[in-house]
Design an enzyme around this catalytic site. Structure first.
Site, PDB file in Angstrom:
ATOM      1  N   LYS A  57       0.960  -1.200   0.170  1.00 48.81           N
ATOM      2  CA  LYS A  57      -0.001  -0.083  -0.124  1.00 48.81           C
ATOM      3  C   LYS A  57       1.057   1.351  -0.180  1.00 48.81           C
ATOM      4  CE  LYS A  57      -0.423  -0.348   4.849  1.00 48.81           C
ATOM      5  NZ  LYS A  57      -1.170   0.525   6.049  1.00 48.81           N
ATOM      6  N   TYR A 114      16.866  29.911   6.340  1.00 50.83           N
ATOM      7  CA  TYR A 114      15.762  30.775   7.009  1.00 50.83           C
ATOM      8  C   TYR A 114      16.151  30.784   8.522  1.00 50.83           C
ATOM      9  CZ  TYR A 114      13.112  30.746   2.784  1.00 50.83           C
ATOM     10  OH  TYR A 114      12.709  30.506   1.631  1.00 50.83           O
TER      11      TYR A 114
END
Ligand SMILES: Cc1ncc(COP(=O)(O)O)c(C=O)c1O
EC number: 5.1.1.1
Length: 365
Positions: free
Chosen positions: A37, A254
């Site tokens: 999956k 940042y």
């Protein structure tokens, strides 16, 4: 699809086959269902499903009818079980694609029976996880609603990697459900990877490993896959796009959360959280460049991050974010621990629209 060469995943299908064989050796069950999956936990459902079947898996499991349909479109004919709940549309798709379905509740058993569709059905019993499945006391009503013997009956273990007593209680409850109802020749199954590796009492007729197929440790953020005979199948790589010199006190990325303590070199690598290299790794991870571990400096941004470098490091050098280089290794379990998550999320979270995948058999069959 992204232009090749920026950041890529190399998936070793030989490792998948090896892991299936290892799990088969550890299992007493006659069958193995490979859980592919979520695009095979980020490894690519179709190539991994083919490799797992070649390695000895008997069947496959997915979460949704769409995931099952993708396997069928690729020409895979092996039995496929859908774990997830299906709407009437989902049931019709399952019948069209010859996917086995799960009955999670009395209404879902009723819906399957009312559909009139020719479907293989596995009853899912909740033995303690309290997420999906019939309460043991509802199984009789679900069998009545279904109106026939199911093809399979299964449960899911909540902590087979961490709590043997709770696992024992789940298995005892499952055994009592199996003894209380006329399941005939229905296939009983319970074992995820941790059950397959460590709880022989969970093997029944079929084991259902997911994470271990990929050579990842079921504990999620700890443990050594090699100690279980497993080989990690996925490496995540990029390259050094720029090298710059930082003066003492200069910050990086940042927020300038990393400040150079002394003159140093820093390598910019074009991988960021939009690729699935998680922002939670900011200031915590290491990558391999020229065979050495290099600390991540400051924050991971959307498309790039910066690692410590030295004069050896050149623009164009390969950067191993996950995997092996020069005898060293960065494991998914390590990244998971550093990001405060589990290895499942590290590989499943890779963004296939940006991370190009290539397939090899570098470890042979
Ligand atoms: C019902 C079921 N069985 C088996 C698995 C495989 O679990 P693991 O990846 O821990 O082996 C999963 C995965 O979540 C699952 O939902």
């Amino acid at each position: 699809m992204e232009v090749p060469g920026r950041v890529w995943a190399e998936v070793d299908l030989g490792a998948v086959r090896h892991n299936v064989r290892t799990l088969r050796r550890r299992s007493r069950a006659p069958r193995l269902m490979a859980v592919v999956k979520a695009d095979a936990y980020g490894h690519g459902a179709v190539p991994v499903a083919r490799a797992a079947l070649a390695g000895g898996a008997d069947s496959l499991a997915v979460a949704t009818a769409g995931e099952g349909a993708e396997l069928r479109r690729a020409g895979i004919r092996a039995p496929v079980l859908v774990f997830g709940d299906l709407t009437p549309e989902g049931l019709r798709a399952a019948a069209r694609e010859r996917l086995a379905v799960s009955a999670h509740s009395v209404p879902s058993a009723r819906r399957i029976a009312a559909s009139g569709l020719d479907l293989e059905v596995h009853l899912k019993v909740d033995t303690g996880m309290n997420r999906w499945g019939l309460e043991p006391g509802e199984v009789g009503a679900a069998l009545k609603a279904l109106g026939r013997t199911p093809d399979g009956v299964y449960t899911h273990l909540a902590c087979a990697d961490s709590d043997p007593e709770a696992t024992g209680r789940q298995l005892a409850l499952f055994d009592s459900v199996l003894a209380a109802h006329p399941f005939g020749g229905a296939l009983a199954h319970a074992a995820n990877s941790a059950g397959t590796l460590w709880h022989p009492g969970s093997h029944y007729g079929c084991v259902r490993p997911g994470i271990a197929l990929y050579g990842l440790h079921p504990a999620g953020d700890a443990g050594d896959p090699a100690a279980e005979g497993l080989r990690p199948a996925l490496a995540l790589k990029s390259y050094v796009a720029a090298v710059r010199r930082l003066e003492p006190g200069e910050g990086v990325s940042y927020g300038l959360t990393f400040r150079a303590p002394e003159p140093m070199l820093a390598a910019t690598v074009p991988v960021g959280y939009a690729d699935g290299y998680r922002r939670a790794l900011s200031g915590r991870a290491e990558a391999l460049i020229r065979g050495r571990r290099r600390p991540l400096l400051g924050r991971v941004s959307m498309d790039a991050c910066v690692f410590a470098a030295d004069r050896e490091v050149r623009v164009g050098d390969e950067v191993v974010l996950l995997g092996e280089q020069g005898g060293g290794a960065v494991r998914a379990e390590e990244l998971a621990a550093r990001a405060g998550t589990i290895n499942y999320e590290i590989t499943t979270g890779l963004n296939p629209r940006r991370v190009e995948r290539s397939y090899a058999d570098v470890q042979g069959s």
